[in-house]
Design a protein around this motif. Structure first.
Motif, PDB file in Angstrom:
ATOM      1  N   HIS A 144     -10.519   2.241   6.057  1.00  0.00           N
ATOM      2  CA  HIS A 144     -10.127   3.410   5.260  1.00  0.00           C
ATOM      3  C   HIS A 144     -10.013   3.094   3.788  1.00  0.00           C
TER       4      HIS A 144
ATOM      5  N   LYS B 296     -11.799   5.643   1.156  1.00  0.00           N
ATOM      6  CA  LYS B 296     -11.247   7.002   1.181  1.00  0.00           C
ATOM      7  C   LYS B 296      -9.814   7.010   0.688  1.00  0.00           C
TER       8      LYS B 296
ATOM      9  N   LEU C 157      -9.607   6.258  -2.978  1.00  0.00           N
ATOM     10  CA  LEU C 157     -10.186   7.369  -3.727  1.00  0.00           C
ATOM     11  C   LEU C 157      -9.195   8.522  -3.822  1.00  0.00           C
ATOM     12  N   LEU C 158      -8.600   8.897  -2.693  1.00  0.00           N
ATOM     13  CA  LEU C 158      -7.651  10.013  -2.719  1.00  0.00           C
ATOM     14  C   LEU C 158      -6.475   9.682  -3.625  1.00  0.00           C
TER      15      LEU C 158
ATOM     16  N   ARG D  20      -5.503  11.632  -6.943  1.00  0.00           N
ATOM     17  CA  ARG D  20      -4.214  12.325  -6.975  1.00  0.00           C
ATOM     18  C   ARG D  20      -3.405  11.906  -8.192  1.00  0.00           C
TER      19      ARG D  20
ATOM     20  N   LEU E 249      -0.694 -11.138   5.656  1.00  0.00           N
ATOM     21  CA  LEU E 249      -0.840 -10.400   4.413  1.00  0.00           C
ATOM     22  C   LEU E 249      -0.718 -11.369   3.241  1.00  0.00           C
TER      23      LEU E 249
ATOM     24  N   PRO F 266       2.569  -9.768   0.245  1.00  0.00           N
ATOM     25  CA  PRO F 266       2.861  -8.383   0.647  1.00  0.00           C
ATOM     26  C   PRO F 266       3.844  -7.663  -0.261  1.00  0.00           C
TER      27      PRO F 266
ATOM     28  N   THR G 112       4.361  -3.058  -2.337  1.00  0.00           N
ATOM     29  CA  THR G 112       5.275  -2.066  -1.803  1.00  0.00           C
ATOM     30  C   THR G 112       6.395  -1.901  -2.807  1.00  0.00           C
TER      31      THR G 112
ATOM     32  N   GLN H  52       4.896   2.210  -2.607  1.00  0.00           N
ATOM     33  CA  GLN H  52       3.798   2.958  -3.183  1.00  0.00           C
ATOM     34  C   GLN H  52       4.259   3.547  -4.516  1.00  0.00           C
TER      35      GLN H  52
ATOM     36  N   PRO I 146       0.615   0.414  -0.404  1.00  0.00           N
ATOM     37  CA  PRO I 146       1.046  -0.678   0.455  1.00  0.00           C
ATOM     38  C   PRO I 146       0.122  -1.013   1.617  1.00  0.00           C
ATOM     39  N   TRP I 147      -0.885  -0.220   1.891  1.00  0.00           N
ATOM     40  CA  TRP I 147      -1.676  -0.510   3.078  1.00  0.00           C
ATOM     41  C   TRP I 147      -2.832  -1.435   2.732  1.00  0.00           C
TER      42      TRP I 147
ATOM     43  N   ASP J  27      13.791  -4.912  12.424  1.00  0.00           N
ATOM     44  CA  ASP J  27      12.539  -4.493  11.799  1.00  0.00           C
ATOM     45  C   ASP J  27      11.747  -3.706  12.814  1.00  0.00           C
ATOM     46  N   ALA J  28      10.676  -3.207  12.397  1.00  0.00           N
ATOM     47  CA  ALA J  28      10.022  -2.204  13.232  1.00  0.00           C
ATOM     48  C   ALA J  28       9.573  -2.758  14.568  1.00  0.00           C
TER      49      ALA J  28
ATOM     50  N   ARG K 286       1.178   2.242  15.900  1.00  0.00           N
ATOM     51  CA  ARG K 286       0.586   1.101  15.209  1.00  0.00           C
ATOM     52  C   ARG K 286      -0.780   0.749  15.764  1.00  0.00           C
TER      53      ARG K 286
ATOM     54  N   ARG L 190       2.319   0.400   6.062  1.00  0.00           N
ATOM     55  CA  ARG L 190       0.911   0.048   5.905  1.00  0.00           C
ATOM     56  C   ARG L 190      -0.030   0.848   6.785  1.00  0.00           C
TER      57      ARG L 190
END
Lengths: 883, 364
Positions: free
Chosen positions: A98, A101, A104-105, A109, A131, A134, A138, A140, A201-202, A725-726, B139, B163
């Motif tokens: 991605h 795209k 670009l967005l 923006r 990463l 990282p 972060t 954004q 951040p991605w 954490d996640a 994810r 991310r």
């Protein structure tokens, strides 16, 4: 033909396969309206591009005229790009699907001049990797001036970005200017010249590194890479000065030191002398121009290494590089004014080693270093020359008794005593001869490699450290009689290791046994737990059997209840559940591993269950079973309290411990508990309420001794619960302990007690200031401490029983909005705030006195100190008492 | 430009906001000329008809809910997946909107060549994080989709910070946007939600009891929803002396009418996404009183402008806010009209515009 939205320039470097992979990553983007221009100075990619273009007309070939300077290729590509936005791609790398795209967005923006995104380093042959820097990407954001965040210069790539053509033309950014130069120069210019830039951040870019591209990489064999980087750095410095941004110089210098120079410094220990000389020749002239402020930001040993290089003390620089990871202490340390310095002459502030925290560590972790020279293996006797270095001067001046321990099987080492003779300040030496044939080894048992240790004792404590050989070596011998023959291998690598291998005939049964074992495991029947439990439940229930489960430990409420039951002499047979280690459990109870057959059977037959967490629905209750739920701590996170999907709302608990009115209100209705509610305090806190009983004070004092807390220091119990954490793992606590150490080192000691599921290694330099509290009982630590620092851990409510100050650490990102005013102490964010609070605890106490009292009323009102007795009386009421 | 659009969810004819939103979107897109299919896996235990006269194709893959033992499970699953694969093939060049991570998990082994996949997640970031299985699916599957759509900017940002490269935010549409706002004259406070702990109606009843005692007019609290806490809540109302003022209305039958007849809507619970009925009440110009907190409440209620936000769990402050609005009809009308304006971006037409923009963006 419509104009493409984005042009991606790929520079071909000769390898057709990599080029194809790179181009395909662009053709496979989610953005379809793009073009790919393959810039091909050598002309050898024409065929590959033609093939690709047949399937997809968005890719075309461009052969620039002339020189073949790789940077110039990018400039030529820019000339023929048609889109308003461009990206660059190296032909060894790939874009994530991605990338175009999404960038670009974002650039459309925000109207930024360029947008940069996160990068993954992926080794060849792998599909994922870590990463790269990282934290740079972060959160954004859009930034107007890089001087607001100079660390951005660490993002030194040209390729993970989308640029507006407008911006590039307007600022006349060209790769070609000047001599051959590198991406960092381009990146610095982009960051400085952009009116504003965006950060996302991605991951947008996958940077490929060859497998050998890590440490010791062949790329650093000749120093030309560093020479180029230095040339680029000089040009960047000129650019910063000319454009009026000299303030960024320190940040640019720091980046150079960390990204460009550091890999070469790390190579020093493994390189020959000419290379080292070459490095000095190339690097020192530029190092002499680096801002001292940048050097001052390096970790201490790197600073020392840089200073030694610049003073042309090259051998010492190589030695310093060995100590970069902090584990290996320096050999030669001298003192002035109580401060340690590298080398024989103290006084140079660049060589001041105070930061390493060598002093003040508990003896078991004192920085002793044992270098060794393998003199030979005569028969089975290993001869070593040992040189021990004691930079912190923890050993006495005379000869020191030491032991060399070598083990061929766990727990049964050979202890070879010898004397270390003094050989100068902080130095000892010995010649050791140890007969490896005397090391006990079993008839069976697997092959094993051991790292022998030199152990020195003092005051009941032992310091054990491995041996570090100066030169690599490999020696072999054979020990043992027929049938018990072993091959012993002495391997001198980064540490000295001794390996034991079965030899000759002894080898065969072992190998066969191993195969048989593996085969057996593959075909063994797996009986599901449910079946075992259901079958066991048909056996008669044992009315005197109680299973205690404290999440696999011997601690908490279940422990307090168990010990009280024993004190009352209740004729109960107890089973404790462990999660991996049966150590530390009482001898008079049976200890079973969770989910083992014995555990399932015990659960099925026991009349009493005492647990501090919800037992899984697998364990269906039988008639007559009584299940006491004690609660794991009073944490009111709504999600934790809600029963999980599928959990039957508990008509399961016969008795629920409600140590406070607040918990009772929230917890009980939630799980639709209809059984008894025991309105007592928490049994585990009885000790805290009755803390002034003589027995308690003695155990607290013993805890202080065990941790080797020097007299006169106050103790801060630091108990981070950590944010989940996640992935559901506990993240590391993010309190800056270095700052704390610097400010409070002389007055306080921190005892670290993280949540049991978290792992936290204390770096060596902090071991004088931070003690590991995991091995000790939590209540002992609480009683031994003077204050608590935690981030919303359930421990807060237990600690409040003691009345001692509580500091709350909000871990930055998530400030939970609930709880309102009911905090018993200040909520602090940074290490500096913690330092300020600890420096003035009396004021903090006074300021929060009322709130602390309100907190206690809300959460600790039922703590009488006799909760265990009350619970045992209520829950085990129908157990016949003896006498 | 008409497109092929397939909307895929697990259980599309159940009651609730999520299935209703899908039906509304399907109908709206179909009316605009797209070829829309709304596909689901399971028929609901108690099916509800969300759209009276659908202009889209409605498909349910299983004709009955699987029994406990699911003996014929594998065969049915295979056939259902094959059916979806056929439909995907027929819709080449179009888009499939996958309504939830659970739906994405179900579709994992169903090929969808030539179709752009859009993953939707109706849970807030905070809620999603608390469910590891859910998060794992997000994810695993969502980065590979053309877009991941969340309900609020806040959530999209939070996932982007994790991310996820393709996030976007499109809220769910309002079920209705009435031509005329409510009169706000009837002395009634409205609370909508399941009667369980989550909605915290115990706090609402407590706050209402306190507030009702301070005003002269006789106010009523109407609770719309069902659940196991009904007994408990009735007992609480009795205990606080307001049993005659609190009406338990059962399941929502005509939400529009309920909103039209209320003067204040009260939210005490923390839900994963927007609290039930709050956007619809705002569309009717009914001001809200709510606890502050995460979960997008701030994007729905602008404090002191379209409603009142009070500190979380603070029953007294809630009572105070209720009292303030109960006493002052003019204030209610002012706040209510701003609330109506505030949620106007949730009107179906606007939401459909955003979906069409999304489709265009995907096709770039």
């Amino acid at each position: 033909m419509t104009r493409p939205d984005c042009s991606v320039l790929v520079i071909s470097r000769g390898c057709a396969e990599r080029l194809r992979r790179a181009v395909e990553s662009v053709l496979g983007q989610s953005l379809r309206n793009l073009e790919v221009i393959v810039v091909d100075p050598a002309g050898d990619a024409r065929a590959t591009v033609a093939e690709l273009a047949e399937e997809d007309p968005r890719v075309r070939h461009h052969r620039p005229p002339g020189d073949g300077d790789p940077r110039a290729q990018r400039d030529d590509g820019l000339d023929v790009a048609r889109a308003p936005y461009v990206m660059f791609l190296e032909s060894g790398d790939e874009l994530s699907p991605h990338a175009c795209k999404s960038l670009l967005l974002e650039i459309e923006r925000t109207g930024a001049d360029f947008v940069t995104g996160a990068v993954r380093r992926v080794a060849e042959g792998e599909r994922r990797g870590p990463l790269w820097h990282p934290r740079l990407f972060t959160p954004q954001r859009v930034v107007a001036d890089v001087r607001d965040e100079p660390e951005a210069l660490f993002d030194c790539l040209a390729t993970n970005k989308i640029y507006s053509r407008d911006f590039l033309e307007r600022s006349r950014m060209r790769f070609r200017d000047g001599a051959r130069h590198e991406d960092p120069l381009w990146a610095i210019q982009a960051y400085c010249l952009a009116r504003r830039y965006g950060v996302v951040p991605w991951v947008v870019y996958h940077r490929r590194v060859s497998r050998e591209g890590g440490p010791g990489s062949g790329g650093r064999d000749h120093l030309s890479g560093l020479e180029r980087r230095i040339a680029a750095a000089r040009l960047a410095d000129g650019f910063l000065a000319a454009s009026g941004r000299a303030g960024l110089r320190a940040a640019a210098d720091f980046r150079f030191l960390r990204q460009d120079l550091r890999p070469y410094l790390g190579d020093l220990p493994g390189r020959p002398a000419e290379w080292v000389l070459g490095l000095a020749r190339v690097a020192v002239p530029y190092l002499d121009r680096i801002r001292p402020a940048a050097i001052a930001r390096l970790p201490r040993m790197e600073r020392v290494c840089v200073r030694l290089l610049r003073s042309h003390r090259l051998e010492e620089a190589v030695e310093a590089a060995r100590c970069f990871d902090g584990e290996l202490p320096p050999r030669h340390v001298s003192y002035a004014g109580g401060r340690p310095y590298w080398g024989g002459e103290p006084g140079d502030p660049e060589l001041d080693l105070t930061e390493l925290g060598l002093l003040d560590r508990p003896f078991a972790q004192a920085p002793l270093r044992h270098d060794c020279e393998v003199l030979g293996l005569g028969g089975t006797t290993l001869a070593l020359r040992v040189r021990t270095y004691d930079p912190a001067r923890v050993l006495p001046a005379g000869p020191v008794t030491a032991e060399l321990r070598v083990a061929a099987r766990p727990g049964d080492p050979l202890r070879h005593r010898f004397e270390l003779e003094p050989a100068g300040e902080g130095r000892f030496t010995a010649r050791v001869e140890v007969d490896l044939g005397l090391v006990p080894y079993g008839g069976r048992g697997p092959d094993r490699t051991d790292e022998p240790r030199i152990v020195i004792a003092r005051g009941g404590r032992e310091n054990a450290a491995p041996l570090r050989p100066a030169l690599p070596a490999r020696l072999t011998a054979e020990v043992g009689g027929p049938g018990r023959r072993r091959t012993v291998r002495v391997i001198a690598g980064s540490t000295l290791k001794v390996g034991w291998r079965r030899a000759g005939l002894a080898r065969m049964p072992e190998a066969a046994a191993g195969r048989a074992r593996r085969a057996g495991a593959a075909i063994s029947l797996h009986v599901p737990d449910r079946l075992v439990y259901a079958l066991a439940a048909r056996l008669p229930m044992r009315r005197d059997l109680a299973v205690f489960d404290a999440a696999g430990r011997y601690d908490g409420d279940p422990r307090a209840i168990y010990e009280e039951a024993r004190r009352h002499g209740l004729p109960l047979k107890a089973v404790w559940v462990h999660d991996g280690s049966a150590r530390g459990f009482p001898g008079d109870a049976e200890v079973v591993r969770r989910r083992s057959r014995r555990h399932l059977v015990a659960m099925a037959r026991a009349r009493y269950w005492v647990a501090d967490h919800g037992l899984p629905p697998l364990f269906a209750k039988r008639r007559g079973n009584r299940y006491l739920r004690t609660g794991y701590g009073q944490d009111l996170e709504p999600a934790l309290l809600e029963p999980r999907a599928g959990e039957k709302p508990a008509a399961r608990w016969d008795a629920l411990l409600a140590p406070s009115a607040g918990l009772e209100r929230a917890f009980a209705p939630l799980h639709e508990h209809t059984g008894e509610i025991l309105r007592t305090g928490s049994p585990r806190n009885d000790e805290l309420v009755r803390w002034d009983e003589p027995g308690r004070q003695e155990t607290a004092a013993a805890a202080l001794r065990a941790l080797e807390i020097p007299a006169g220091r106050r103790v801060l119990l630091y108990a981070p619960a950590g944010r989940d954490d996640a992935r559901g793992r506990r993240a590391r606590p993010d309190l800056d302990l270095d700052r704390l150490a610097a400010a409070l080192g002389g007055e306080w000691i921190v005892v670290l007690r993280p949540h049991p599921s978290g792992r936290h290694a204390i770096p060596p330099r902090l071991r004088g200031f931070v003690r590991d509290g995991m091995g000790l009982r939590l209540n002992d630590l609480i009683l031994a401490s003077d204050a608590l620092l935690t981030d919303r851990s359930p421990l807060t409510r237990d600690y409040a029983v003691t009345g001692r100050p509580i500091l709350l650490h909000a871990a930055g990102r998530e400030r939970r909005p609930d709880d309102g005013d009911l905090v018993p102490g200040p909520v602090l964010e940074t290490a500096d705030e913690v330092v300020a609070a600890l420096g003035d605890l009396d004021r903090v106490r006074a300021e929060y006195a009322e709130r602390y009292a309100a907190f206690q009323r809300a959460w600790c009102e039922r703590e009488t100190g006799y909760a265990a007795k009350a619970v045992v009386d209520a829950f085990f009421a129908d157990v016949p008492r003896r006498g | 430009m008409p497109r092929e659009v397939i909307l895929f969810g697990l259980e599309n004819d159940a009651a609730g906001e999520e299935p209703r939103a899908l039906h509304l979107l399907a109908q709206g897109l179909a009316v605009r000329g797209h070829r829309v299919t709304l596909a689901g896996v399971l028929p609901a235990a108690e099916p509800v008809r969300h759209v009276a006269d659908p202009a889209y194709d409605l498909v349910t893959l299983y004709d009955r809910r699987p029994g406990r033992l699911l003996r014929d499970g594998r065969g049915r699953l295979r056939r259902a997946r094959a059916e979806m694969a056929r439909r995907f093939e027929a819709a080449r060049g179009g888009h499939v909107v996958i309504a939830s991570p659970g739906a994405s998990d179900w579709l994992r082994h169903v090929p969808a060549p030539g179709l752009s996949r859009i993953g939707r997640c109706a849970r807030s970031y905070r809620q999603a994080r608390l469910d590891p299985a859910h998060l794992r699916i997000i994810r695993r599957d969502y980065p590979g989709m053309a877009r991941s759509v969340f309900l609020t900017e806040e959530d999209a940002r939070a996932f982007a910070a994790e991310r996820l490269p393709n996030t976007a935010a499109i809220p769910d549409p309002l079920a209705f946007y009435p031509a005329e706002p409510a009169a706000l004259a009837r002395p009634r406070v409205l609370g909508v939600g399941p009667l369980t702990w989550r909605a915290r109606f115990d706090l609402l009843i407590g706050a209402f009891a306190a507030a009702a005692g301070r005003v002269d007019e006789v106010w009523e609290l109407h609770l719309i929803g069902e659940g196991p806490w009904e007994e408990r809540l009735r007992a609480l109302a009795l205990h606080l002396g307001v049993a005659d003022r609190v009406a338990f209305r059962g399941r929502a039958r005509d939400l529009a009418r309920e909103c039209a007849e209320a003067s204040i809507v009260a939210v005490t619970g923390e839900f994963g996404g927007p609290p039930p009925a709050l956007p619809e009440a705002a569309a009717y110009g009914v001001p809200a009183v709510s606890f502050d907190g995460p979960g997008g409440i701030r994007s729905l209620v602008a404090h002191d402008r379209t409603g009142v936000l009070v500190p979380p769990s603070d029953e007294d402050a809630f009572a105070g806010a209720l009292t303030r609005l109960m006493r002052d009809r003019a204030l209610r009308l002012r706040m209510g009209s701003r609330a109506r304006e505030h949620v106007s971006h949730l009107r179906l037409e606007r939401v459909l515009d955003r979906w069409e923009e999304l489709f265009e963006e995907i096709e770039r």
